[in-house]
Every structure is written in C-alpha cells, then in structure tokens.
Design a protein around this motif. Structure first.
Motif, short mmCIF file in Angstrom:
data_model
loop_
_atom_site.label_atom_id
_atom_site.label_comp_id
_atom_site.label_asym_id
_atom_site.label_seq_id
_atom_site.Cartn_x
_atom_site.Cartn_y
_atom_site.Cartn_z
N ILE A 58 0.84 -1.20 0.00
CA ILE A 58 0.00 0.00 0.00
C ILE A 58 0.87 1.25 0.00
N TYR A 59 1.95 1.22 0.76
CA TYR A 59 2.88 2.36 0.78
C TYR A 59 3.49 2.58 -0.61
N ARG A 60 3.88 1.50 -1.28
CA ARG A 60 4.44 1.63 -2.64
C ARG A 60 3.41 2.21 -3.60
N GLN A 61 2.15 1.84 -3.42
CA GLN A 61 1.11 2.39 -4.30
C GLN A 61 0.91 3.89 -4.03
N MET A 62 1.05 4.31 -2.78
CA MET A 62 0.98 5.74 -2.47
C MET A 62 2.17 6.48 -3.10
N GLN A 63 3.34 5.85 -3.05
CA GLN A 63 4.51 6.46 -3.67
C GLN A 63 4.30 6.59 -5.18
N GLU A 64 3.67 5.60 -5.79
CA GLU A 64 3.40 5.68 -7.23
C GLU A 64 2.43 6.83 -7.52
N LEU A 65 1.43 7.00 -6.67
CA LEU A 65 0.52 8.15 -6.83
C LEU A 65 1.30 9.46 -6.72
N ASP A 66 2.28 9.49 -5.81
CA ASP A 66 3.12 10.69 -5.63
C ASP A 66 3.86 11.06 -6.92
N THR A 67 4.33 10.05 -7.62
CA THR A 67 5.22 10.30 -8.76
C THR A 67 4.52 10.24 -10.11
N THR A 68 3.21 10.00 -10.09
CA THR A 68 2.45 9.91 -11.34
C THR A 68 1.48 11.07 -11.41
N PRO A 69 1.50 11.81 -12.51
CA PRO A 69 0.57 12.93 -12.63
C PRO A 69 -0.89 12.46 -12.52
N VAL A 70 -1.71 13.28 -11.88
CA VAL A 70 -3.11 12.94 -11.68
C VAL A 70 -3.81 12.69 -13.02
N GLU A 71 -3.36 13.33 -14.08
CA GLU A 71 -3.95 13.12 -15.40
C GLU A 71 -3.76 11.69 -15.88
N ASP A 72 -2.73 11.03 -15.37
CA ASP A 72 -2.44 9.64 -15.74
C ASP A 72 -2.98 8.63 -14.74
N LEU A 73 -3.01 9.02 -13.46
CA LEU A 73 -3.45 8.11 -12.39
C LEU A 73 -4.14 8.92 -11.30
N GLU A 74 -5.45 8.81 -11.28
CA GLU A 74 -6.26 9.54 -10.30
C GLU A 74 -6.30 8.83 -8.96
N THR A 75 -6.47 7.51 -9.00
CA THR A 75 -6.74 6.77 -7.77
C THR A 75 -6.34 5.31 -7.95
N THR A 76 -6.13 4.62 -6.83
CA THR A 76 -5.72 3.22 -6.88
C THR A 76 -6.56 2.39 -5.93
N LEU A 77 -7.00 1.24 -6.42
CA LEU A 77 -7.67 0.24 -5.59
C LEU A 77 -6.65 -0.86 -5.32
N VAL A 78 -6.27 -1.02 -4.06
CA VAL A 78 -5.35 -2.10 -3.69
C VAL A 78 -6.21 -3.26 -3.19
N VAL A 79 -6.15 -4.36 -3.92
CA VAL A 79 -6.96 -5.54 -3.64
C VAL A 79 -6.07 -6.57 -2.95
N THR A 80 -6.54 -7.13 -1.84
CA THR A 80 -5.74 -8.11 -1.09
C THR A 80 -6.48 -9.45 -1.03
N PRO A 81 -6.41 -10.24 -2.10
CA PRO A 81 -7.16 -11.49 -2.13
C PRO A 81 -6.61 -12.57 -1.19
N ASN A 82 -5.37 -12.42 -0.73
CA ASN A 82 -4.76 -13.43 0.12
C ASN A 82 -4.78 -13.08 1.60
N LEU A 83 -5.44 -11.99 1.94
CA LEU A 83 -5.48 -11.51 3.33
C LEU A 83 -6.88 -11.02 3.69
N PHE A 84 -7.11 -10.94 4.97
CA PHE A 84 -8.29 -10.27 5.54
C PHE A 84 -9.60 -10.93 5.16
#
Length: 187
Positions: A58-84
């Motif tokens: 999840i932290y890596r996905q936030m870092q990717e949001l940091d470095t990707t322009p909003v025009e290219d990546l608005e939001t991310t759904l992190v799916v955890t099929p092996n947990l929870f």
C-alpha cells in the motif's frame, strides 16, 4: 500463498466488474465514472500474504501516486485477495493504515476508503442492505487523493447526502438484482 497469473486475472476482472456494475452502475460514487472513462483508476492486485507485506504494498502504491501525474493516475484500488478474509481483521488493519498515513507524512494527502465482502457498518446487522454500499468481491483499500476529492466536492450539490442516497439505492434493489450485482456474497 502466491497468486497465479490466472488467479490475478480472475481477481482483477471481478473487481473491474464490481467497479463498473456496482460503484459506477448504481452511482454509489458519483465521482468514479469520469476517471474510469479516462482510464485513471488503477486496480492493483496485491500478492501480500502478511499484514507487513500489505503495508509495504500500500505504501508503494501511495509512492506511485506521488510520482504519477493525476492526469495519468487519479486513484488506486489495492486488492488483497490473500489476506483479511475476516472483516474484523480487515477493520483492525484500517487503524494500522491510519498510522501509516501519519507516519509516512500522507495524512491530508491521501485518504483510504474501505470495501470488503463482509463489510458491516457499526450498529448494523450483517444482513442490513446498507452494508452493500461497501461490499466488494475482495478486501479493497481505495487510495484517494485528498486534493482531487476537495475539487470535485466543491462542484457537487449536497455531498453530505451521498451516503443516505446510496442506502436508499441499495435498499431498493430486488433480491434478483442483489444476486446479480453481488455474486460474491455468502448465501
């Protein structure tokens, strides 16, 4: 337990269908259709099998949001099929994620919306229809840019009424519609 490519595709497809048919199709999130049309929503299927791995992912996905322009990546759904599998475990992990947001300096930059196959709002019965608003085929952590949310809320009439309208919408579904839209629900 690591997912195979086939499992990964199955998970991704199920989440995509839920996003299209439930979240956007029922207009539960009136802000999702535009980024979906513009291909600005990332569905990240996490391979994490421990809470620590999920935190790192999840932290890596936030870092990717940091470095990707909003025009290219608005939001991310992190799916955890092996947990929870347990909603209680998932719900407790949300507190840990809140700590991560603060510790990593992301508080006020990102917020996390939560979805789970057994989602149950505090004070509701598990069978109450209103829980459908946050039920998803797998545990999902939705990473939302605070700036983007503030921008759309400025131009949206009555954002405070969204939860009530969503509850009314899902309560109006027939049993057949629920079965079609939520095939992942336990019988």
């Amino acid at each position: 337990m690591s997912s195979t490519t086939s499992d990964h595709n199955t998970v991704h497809t199920a989440v995509q269908q839920w996003l299209d048919n439930v979240v956007i199709g029922l207009n539960l999130c009136p802000f999702a259709a535009k980024p979906q049309r513009n291909k600005q929503i990332k569905i990240h299927v996490s391979e994490a099998s421990t809470e620590n791995d999920a935190l790192e992912d999840i932290y890596r996905q936030m870092q990717e949001l940091d470095t990707t322009p909003v025009e290219d990546l608005e939001t991310t759904l992190v799916v955890t099929p092996n947990l929870f599998e347990s909603f209680d475990d998932y719900n407790q992990f949300l507190d840990i994620l809140d700590g991560l947001l603060i510790q990593a300096g992301y508080d006020g930059i990102y917020q996390i919306a939560s979805f789970h196959p057994d989602y149950c709002f505090y004070g509701t019965h598990p069978d109450d229809a209103e829980n459908l608003t946050n039920r998803s085929p797998y545990p999902i952590f939705h990473l939302i840019r605070e700036d983007s949310m503030e921008k759309v809320l400025k131009h949206y009439p009555d954002p405070e009424g969204i939860p009530e309208r969503n509850i009314e919408r899902v309560e109006a579904l027939t049993p057949e519609e629920v079965a079609t839209l939520f095939p992942f629900l336990k019988k």
